[in-house]
Design a protein around this motif. Structure first.
Motif, PDB file in Angstrom:
ATOM      1  N   ALA A 198       0.826  -1.203   0.000  1.00 17.81           N
ATOM      2  CA  ALA A 198       0.000   0.000   0.000  1.00 17.81           C
ATOM      3  C   ALA A 198       0.865   1.260   0.000  1.00 17.81           C
ATOM      4  O   ALA A 198       0.612   2.209  -0.764  1.00 17.81           O
ATOM      5  N   LEU A 199       1.893   1.270   0.833  1.00 19.27           N
ATOM      6  CA  LEU A 199       2.782   2.431   0.881  1.00 19.27           C
ATOM      7  C   LEU A 199       3.546   2.600  -0.429  1.00 19.27           C
ATOM      8  O   LEU A 199       3.718   3.717  -0.929  1.00 19.27           O
ATOM      9  N   ARG A 200       3.984   1.499  -0.980  1.00 18.43           N
ATOM     10  CA  ARG A 200       4.700   1.565  -2.261  1.00 18.43           C
ATOM     11  C   ARG A 200       3.816   2.158  -3.362  1.00 18.43           C
ATOM     12  O   ARG A 200       4.296   2.863  -4.249  1.00 18.43           O
ATOM     13  N   GLU A 201       2.502   1.864  -3.280  1.00 21.51           N
ATOM     14  CA  GLU A 201       1.586   2.372  -4.302  1.00 21.51           C
ATOM     15  C   GLU A 201       1.169   3.811  -4.046  1.00 21.51           C
ATOM     16  O   GLU A 201       0.429   4.389  -4.842  1.00 21.51           O
ATOM     17  N   GLY A 202       1.618   4.399  -2.926  1.00 22.16           N
ATOM     18  CA  GLY A 202       1.345   5.807  -2.675  1.00 22.16           C
ATOM     19  C   GLY A 202       0.259   6.104  -1.669  1.00 22.16           C
ATOM     20  O   GLY A 202      -0.154   7.259  -1.523  1.00 22.16           O
ATOM     21  N   VAL A 203      -0.220   5.095  -0.942  1.00 21.02           N
ATOM     22  CA  VAL A 203      -1.286   5.310   0.040  1.00 21.02           C
ATOM     23  C   VAL A 203      -0.746   6.096   1.231  1.00 21.02           C
ATOM     24  O   VAL A 203       0.368   5.862   1.703  1.00 21.02           O
ATOM     25  N   GLU A 204      -1.554   7.030   1.730  1.00 26.27           N
ATOM     26  CA  GLU A 204      -1.262   7.702   2.996  1.00 26.27           C
ATOM     27  C   GLU A 204      -2.023   6.975   4.093  1.00 26.27           C
ATOM     28  O   GLU A 204      -3.252   6.872   4.041  1.00 26.27           O
ATOM     29  N   ILE A 205      -1.303   6.463   5.072  1.00 27.86           N
ATOM     30  CA  ILE A 205      -1.904   5.695   6.158  1.00 27.86           C
ATOM     31  C   ILE A 205      -1.849   6.516   7.435  1.00 27.86           C
ATOM     32  O   ILE A 205      -0.785   6.977   7.843  1.00 27.86           O
ATOM     33  N   ARG A 206      -3.013   6.672   8.068  1.00 29.52           N
ATOM     34  CA  ARG A 206      -3.088   7.457   9.302  1.00 29.52           C
ATOM     35  C   ARG A 206      -3.742   6.614  10.391  1.00 29.52           C
ATOM     36  O   ARG A 206      -4.910   6.206  10.275  1.00 29.52           O
ATOM     37  N   THR A 207      -2.989   6.321  11.449  1.00 23.67           N
ATOM     38  CA  THR A 207      -3.516   5.566  12.578  1.00 23.67           C
ATOM     39  C   THR A 207      -3.991   6.520  13.667  1.00 23.67           C
ATOM     40  O   THR A 207      -3.691   7.707  13.663  1.00 23.67           O
ATOM     41  N   ASN A 208      -4.758   5.954  14.613  1.00 18.87           N
ATOM     42  CA  ASN A 208      -5.398   6.756  15.665  1.00 18.87           C
ATOM     43  C   ASN A 208      -6.286   7.845  15.076  1.00 18.87           C
ATOM     44  O   ASN A 208      -6.426   8.917  15.658  1.00 18.87           O
ATOM     45  N   CYS A 209      -6.867   7.556  13.944  1.00 19.45           N
ATOM     46  CA  CYS A 209      -7.793   8.492  13.287  1.00 19.45           C
ATOM     47  C   CYS A 209      -9.126   7.778  13.102  1.00 19.45           C
ATOM     48  O   CYS A 209      -9.225   6.851  12.287  1.00 19.45           O
ATOM     49  N   ARG A 210     -10.133   8.193  13.847  1.00 18.85           N
ATOM     50  CA  ARG A 210     -11.414   7.494  13.868  1.00 18.85           C
ATOM     51  C   ARG A 210     -12.431   8.197  12.976  1.00 18.85           C
ATOM     52  O   ARG A 210     -12.704   9.393  13.152  1.00 18.85           O
ATOM     53  N   ALA A 211     -12.967   7.472  12.024  1.00 22.20           N
ATOM     54  CA  ALA A 211     -14.029   8.001  11.167  1.00 22.20           C
ATOM     55  C   ALA A 211     -15.270   8.275  12.006  1.00 22.20           C
ATOM     56  O   ALA A 211     -15.639   7.480  12.875  1.00 22.20           O
ATOM     57  N   ARG A 212     -15.905   9.404  11.743  1.00 25.58           N
ATOM     58  CA  ARG A 212     -17.102   9.795  12.491  1.00 25.58           C
ATOM     59  C   ARG A 212     -18.352   9.836  11.628  1.00 25.58           C
ATOM     60  O   ARG A 212     -19.441   9.521  12.096  1.00 25.58           O
ATOM     61  N   HIS A 213     -18.184  10.249  10.363  1.00 28.59           N
ATOM     62  CA  HIS A 213     -19.376  10.414   9.532  1.00 28.59           C
ATOM     63  C   HIS A 213     -18.981  10.399   8.065  1.00 28.59           C
ATOM     64  O   HIS A 213     -18.003  11.039   7.663  1.00 28.59           O
ATOM     65  N   ILE A 214     -19.717   9.640   7.264  1.00 30.02           N
ATOM     66  CA  ILE A 214     -19.549   9.626   5.816  1.00 30.02           C
ATOM     67  C   ILE A 214     -20.575  10.588   5.228  1.00 30.02           C
ATOM     68  O   ILE A 214     -21.774  10.447   5.478  1.00 30.02           O
ATOM     69  N   THR A 215     -20.105  11.561   4.478  1.00 28.11           N
ATOM     70  CA  THR A 215     -21.011  12.587   3.952  1.00 28.11           C
ATOM     71  C   THR A 215     -21.414  12.269   2.518  1.00 28.11           C
ATOM     72  O   THR A 215     -20.704  11.563   1.782  1.00 28.11           O
ATOM     73  N   GLY A 216     -22.552  12.798   2.130  1.00 28.14           N
ATOM     74  CA  GLY A 216     -23.040  12.635   0.770  1.00 28.14           C
ATOM     75  C   GLY A 216     -23.919  13.798   0.384  1.00 28.14           C
ATOM     76  O   GLY A 216     -24.520  14.467   1.233  1.00 28.14           O
ATOM     77  N   ALA A 217     -23.981  14.067  -0.904  1.00 24.74           N
ATOM     78  CA  ALA A 217     -24.829  15.139  -1.434  1.00 24.74           C
ATOM     79  C   ALA A 217     -25.277  14.770  -2.834  1.00 24.74           C
ATOM     80  O   ALA A 217     -24.483  14.244  -3.630  1.00 24.74           O
ATOM     81  N   ARG A 218     -26.547  15.018  -3.112  1.00 28.04           N
ATOM     82  CA  ARG A 218     -27.137  14.742  -4.420  1.00 28.04           C
ATOM     83  C   ARG A 218     -26.846  13.310  -4.877  1.00 28.04           C
ATOM     84  O   ARG A 218     -26.523  13.050  -6.046  1.00 28.04           O
ATOM     85  N   GLY A 219     -26.950  12.384  -3.916  1.00 22.35           N
ATOM     86  CA  GLY A 219     -26.836  10.974  -4.251  1.00 22.35           C
ATOM     87  C   GLY A 219     -25.431  10.451  -4.430  1.00 22.35           C
ATOM     88  O   GLY A 219     -25.243   9.332  -4.920  1.00 22.35           O
TER      89      GLY A 219
END
Length: 530
Positions: free
Chosen positions: A250-271
């Protein structure tokens, strides 16, 4: 507060127009999804709530012992081979695999001697156990045929088009598939052997599917192809080494990995999905805009906590009918002295094991010991304990109910959890002939259903994921893509294709296939072109 780490892979540029993607969860499904999306050309950020990656495949170190807290059986090697090939590498480059011999040892209640499944000649050993070669030969031949069909035409399908069901190979085998879906596994096994010990050996893989042989469709007899025909492998370094390998990719492919980061809400608009609100490693509220969001959190957590009511795909009443599969009490034990009585993998089967399955499913109250128990002794194969000591991982399946409590160290977990572990230690002591086992334990940690609920958001504290009953298998298991928000996808053990590390790797590929609108039944061509 423990601060998390931010690890960034190299910034890649290419001919494709990159989109921002956020992946929630740093277990196998999350890491694999992030790696595949990044290789496809997306700018990917992965958010993990815990300080470390791996999810259930975690590790704990104490007094020179290194314990793993999750998966320990390396099965379906071709799925790992395919995933690594998609990423332009190979299993041989990433992992050091050894074949276990014996594959495992089985202790039957009241039996004088345990049974060992050898690395070679496994079918012959099972025939000697039961005395009936013909039924077993037919069973294993069917298991291999069904397994190959599943890998080629079922597991890698998103079921997004009826064309998935119109494959000639599927159509010709449809009558048999329907019979296998309609007949319980235990009945199918009983038609091939009357020996109760062999029935248990052929039926125990249902536990890997979060259910019992009585409730699993006989389609899943394909699991016997894995340990009996293929054998059992072990990655040196354990599954932590596999986590590290997928993280490296994942890191080799360029992913930014962040630990101790908790998702709170997935947002959406107009579907459409638009991003993720999260609490960062400093406790600050942040927002990441994204056109692609993949949640590998437990589906129940995603639906009920991360999404607004009008963005949820599953109706609330469905959760009341959902079978969460079993939970477990785990014991991480450091033991002084050697334990040759136990193999790398050991299984303890009670005579009335259906009683145990009924207790796990809640059909009858817990009756206490003895229970069917799994013991892993990785120190038989790997350097995971101080010289002269052994490392034991004990798994006791229990009902999915956080009320049983949390685990703890040195016997300080909740009483119900510690009692289950105490009883298991005593049972192992008696059945394996280790009379002083309890006295030789120098390091002890327990994990209970409440820990699965708290640490992983597991529905009802389940240890594995929803049970693979007929109503929770294949396309009836859980969606890969949201029906309410375009660009929102799901991966992991709570959605298709199901439980286990190989299934989580496949679920990552299903996300990529969905993004491509690829409705083919088989796996993608490897490697993914950059």
């Amino acid at each position: 507060m423990r601060r998390g780490l931010v690890r960034r892979g190299p910034v890649r540029s290419g001919g494709r127009s990159a989109q921002d993607a956020v992946v929630i969860g740093g277990g196998f499904a999350g890491l694999a999804t992030a790696a595949l999306l990044a290789r496809e050309g997306h700018r990917v950020t992965l958010l993990e709530a815990q300080p470390s990656l791996g999810g259930r495949a975690g590790e704990w170190k104490q007094d020179g012992f290194r314990f793993e807290t999750g998966p320990s059986w390396f099965l379906m090697p071709e799925v790992f081979d395919h995933f690594f090939a998609l990423c332009g590498t190979s299993t041989a480059e990433q992992l050091d695999l050894v074949r276990l011999d014996p594959a495992y040892r089985v202790f039957f209640e009241e039996a004088a001697e345990p049974f060992e499944l050898p690395a070679t000649g496994a079918a012959a050993a099972l025939t000697a156990l039961s005395g009936d070669p013909h039924g077993l030969e037919k069973y294993l031949s069917s298991a291999e045929e069904t397994y190959q069909l599943a890998v080629q035409k079922l597991l890698y399908s998103t079921y997004s088009s009826t064309r998935s069901f119109l494959e000639p190979e599927l159509l010709t085998r449809l009558p048999k598939l329907l019979r296998l879906l309609g007949e319980p596994l235990d009945r199918f096994i009983a038609r091939h052997t009357s020996d109760e010990r062999l029935q248990q050996i052929l039926g125990y893989p249902a536990v890997f599917l979060g259910t019992s042989p009585r409730d699993a469709p006989s389609l899943y007899h394909l699991m016997s192809h894995l340990d009996i025909n293929q054998g059992v492998l072990y990655p040196k370094g354990g599954f932590s080494a596999v986590v590290n390998a997928v993280e490296r990719i994942a890191l080799r492919e360029g992913v930014e990995i962040r630990t101790n980061c908790r998702a709170r809400h997935i947002t959406g608009a107009r579907g459409r999905a638009t991003g993720v609100h999260f609490t960062d490693e400093h406790g600050q509220r942040q927002f990441l805009q994204a056109s692609v969001v993949v949640s590998t959190a437990d589906m129940h957590t995603t639906e009920t906590q991360l999404l607004a009511p009008d963005h949820r795909s599953l109706k609330p009443r469905l959760w009341g009918r959902r079978d969460p599969g079993p939970s477990a009490v785990l014991g991480l034990l450091g033991v002084s002295g050697e334990l040759p009585q136990l193999a790398h993998h050991s299984l303890l089967f009670t005579r009335d094991w259906q009683r145990g399955f009924d207790e796990i499913s809640g059909k009858r109250p817990d009756g206490g010991a003895p229970r069917s128990v799994y013991v892993c002794r990785p120190s038989a194969t790997d350097a995971v304990a101080p010289e002269g000591s052994e490392n034991l991982f004990v798994l006791i399946p229990v009902r999915a109910d956080p009320a049983l409590g949390h685990g703890g160290t040195e016997g300080n977990g909740d009483p119900g959890v510690e009692l289950v572990l105490d009883e298991a230690i005593e049972q192992i002591s008696q059945w394996a002939g280790i009379p002083d086992l309890a006295q030789r334990v120098t390091v002890r940690r327990s994990i209970g259903p409440a820990d699965f609920a708290q640490d992983f958001g597991a529905f009802k504290g389940g240890a594995l994921g929803p049970a693979h009953t007929l109503r929770q298998s294949a396309f009836m298991r859980g969606p890969i893509s949201s029906s309410k928000l375009a660009g929102l996808f799901y991966a992991g053990a709570t959605t298709m294709p199901g439980i286990g590390v190989p299934m989580c790797l496949i679920s990552a590929e299903l996300v990529l296939k969905s993004l491509r609108s690829d409705s083919t039944a088989g796996p993608l061509e490897a490697p993914i072109a950059r």
